[in-house]
Design an enzyme around this catalytic site. Structure first.
Site, PDB file in Angstrom:
ATOM      1  CB  SER A 140      -0.963  -0.025   1.186  1.00 64.38           C
ATOM      2  OG  SER A 140      -1.901   1.016   1.101  1.00 64.38           O
ATOM      3  CG  ASP A 286      -2.155   4.126  -2.043  1.00 65.28           C
ATOM      4  OD1 ASP A 286      -2.872   3.931  -3.030  1.00 65.28           O
ATOM      5  OD2 ASP A 286      -2.286   3.493  -0.979  1.00 65.28           O
ATOM      6  CG  ASP A 288      -2.087  -0.366  -2.828  1.00 61.75           C
ATOM      7  OD1 ASP A 288      -2.063   0.854  -2.582  1.00 61.75           O
ATOM      8  OD2 ASP A 288      -2.497  -1.208  -2.010  1.00 61.75           O
ATOM      9  CG  ASP A 290      -5.422   0.754  -1.386  1.00 59.57           C
ATOM     10  OD1 ASP A 290      -4.597   1.686  -1.315  1.00 59.57           O
ATOM     11  OD2 ASP A 290      -5.360  -0.245  -0.632  1.00 59.57           O
TER      12      ASP A 290
END
Length: 541
Positions: A140, A286, A288, A290
């Site tokens: 993340s 960010d 990834d 999400d």
């Protein structure tokens, strides 16, 4: 085995691992690498990359994968399958291919993305391809040293408490690393093409609510991550300038201290670009994709919104856009450490509000339950840490659909002569002023882990006597309503303000959340500083 015995065992794994471990001269470093195994937290496995049982590496990924494969075969029946994806972090592609090879060796049909994609795409893909489970390699928004391993069920929801515990029991049974069936071939692996990603984009665009022309100017940064292509696709009809320095994947995240859009300095380059072209909105996702953070033009400066502020605005916008469709089943889902502001906005539109523990997997689990029972209809879910979801195409937070809706929201307000700053101030005038803040205290290693646990004991022992004005102490460790038991304390004050403390499930941190409501910003700020001093003195004492 104690950490020294584990260290000796790992010296025999391979020459590269041996060389890395033998180069360590600090005994505390060796202890930290081996005093425990990586465990499932709020976001699955997550840790610093390197050799050791408490690190992300080929062997810990292999152990998790082999255990998970055995769990799925034991519980999901014949012909198991898995979808695997990865982000832009260093070693993400390698870990994904490592997992794919092990699953294939265990008899799984493996679907593996050829290129990096966001977390919500993997969530969607798992259900779309009717897979038994899904795996996403990502850490993340963590710093570059980290990587992680998220596990999804057949609906595309991260494993929740019971399933995670059951999977972990199978993972813990893997005690001999030599038994892990590592494989280098592509046998049993099918690479996922563009068609599935296009289906995801179609589902995202079904959530579109406002497409009127606008002169809104947007600066977007993917922060070297997976958001670049999908976010730009859903914003293709808007005026978007991409930050070139942060456009391409870079596992070292070389232009930022940390690729976390919660932090203003991660958006510094984007804000400078916005100043040059007079943009209305800065958008950052960010690695990834999400989470999404925004900075909004306010005279000559740009104000970074908190996750709670953006969430409240989105709730207002979605309720307004869906006003004619709202009914007694329409439901907003938020976490226990998310501000009540958005919830109160939803309630004013007649929307039901439900709470979950921290971690978006619990929001995804609510969607699963709503689909099964038909008692509720999911409208929007969000958490204070910049994660939002509208639609049920995914069961995890989705910065692709969130970016699209945030930009549509900004365009809707601009066409009415308002900025998002002005829109937020109108919300405060109607619902009261809310000031939210998060303090994170890093406590590394075995000593840090023990200190975090002792601090939770201290805060429990102090109870309502911690400070004046506490109406109720909610201890989620004892179980609250139908929520799973969790090591979280929440102090609720007489005026509706609250404060919560919890150990992080993904990093060596103890976190303190504050949500202060008051007549104005000055009163709220004074109250916040008083509470922060109390908590900081105890934690640093």
């Amino acid at each position: 085995m104690d950490y020294k015995e584990k260290y000796q065992l790992w010296l025999g794994f391979d020459s590269e691992t041996k060389a890395e471990l033998e180069a360590i001269s600090d005994e505390k470093e060796i202890e930290d690498r081996f005093y425990k195994d990586l465990a499932f937290g709020t976001g699955g496995l997550r840790g610093i990359m390197g050799a050791g049982s408490n690190r992300m590496n080929k062997y810990t990924v292999g152990k998790a994968t082999f255990g998970l494969a055995n769990y799925i075969k034991a519980t999901k029946g014949e012909n198991p399958s898995v979808a695997i994806a990865y982000d832009s972090r260093n070693n993400s592609a390698f870990f994904a291919k490592t997992a794919a090879g092990i699953f294939a060796s265990c008899g799984f049909k493996v679907y593996l993305y050829e290129t990096l994609v966001p977390v919500p795409v993997l969530s969607f893909t798992t259900a779309y391809l009717n897979c038994s489970c899904g795996v996403m390699i990502t850490a993340s928004h963590n710093p570059k040293e980290y990587n992680g391993y998220k596990v999804y069920d057949e609906k595309g929801c991260q494993l929740c408490t019971e399933d995670a515990a059951n999977a972990l029991s199978y993972i813990n049974k893997v005690t001999d690393y030599r038994s892990i069936p590592f494989a280098d071939s592509d046998e049993g692996i099918e690479y996922i093409g563009e068609n599935v990603l296009s289906k995801f984009i179609e589902k995202v665009e079904e959530q579109s609510v406002y497409t009127e022309p606008s002169d809104l100017k947007i600066v977007y940064t993917p922060l070297h991550g997976t958001g670049n292509l999908p976010v730009r696709r859903v914003l293709r009809n808007m005026n978007v300038t991409v930050v070139k320095e942060q456009e391409l994947p870079d596992g070292n995240f070389s232009t930022v201290r940390s690729p976390n859009p919660e932090e203003k300095d991660a958006l510094n380059i984007a804000i400078e670009k916005a100043k040059k072209i007079g943009a209305d909105l800065v958008l950052g996702t960010d690695p990834d994709c999400d989470r999404v953070g925004i900075a909004v033009k306010d005279n000559d400066d740009y104000i970074l919104f908190t996750g709670n502020q953006t969430g409240a605005l989105l709730v207002k916008f979605i309720c307004e856009m869906h006003k004619a469709k709202l009914n007694e089943k329409s439901t907003l889902v938020k976490t226990i450490v998310t501000s009540e502001l958005g919830a109160n906005i939803g309630r004013s539109y007649g929307v039901k509000v439900e709470e979950t523990l921290t971690g978006f997997k619990y929001i995804g689990d609510k969607i699963n339950k709503y689909e099964a029972t038909g008692e509720n209809e999911f409208l929007i879910g969000y958490e204070e840490s910049y994660g939002y979801l509208v639609g049920t195409h995914a069961r995890d937070k989705d910065a692709v659909v969130s970016s699209m809706l945030i930009c549509q929201m900004a365009a809707w307000y601009k066409n009415r002569g308002k900025t998002l700053v002005e829109a937020l101030n109108e919300i405060y005038e109607e619902y009261g002023y809310y000031l939210d803040f998060l303090d994170s205290f890093v406590l590394k290693g075995k000593d840090g882990s023990e200190r975090i646990q002792s601090l939770m004991v201290i805060f429990r022992d102090k109870g309502k006597a911690l400070t004046d004005g506490i109406k109720e102490l909610i201890d989620y460790k004892n179980g609250v309503a139908d929520l799973p038991k969790e090591n979280v304390l929440k102090y609720v004050f007489n005026d509706g303000s609250w404060m919560a403390v919890r150990p992080s499930g993904t990093e060596p941190k103890i976190k303190v959340y504050y949500s202060v409501c008051a007549e104005n910003k000055k009163e709220a700020s004074a109250r916040l500083e008083k509470l922060r001093k109390i908590m900081t003195d105890i934690i640093n004492g």
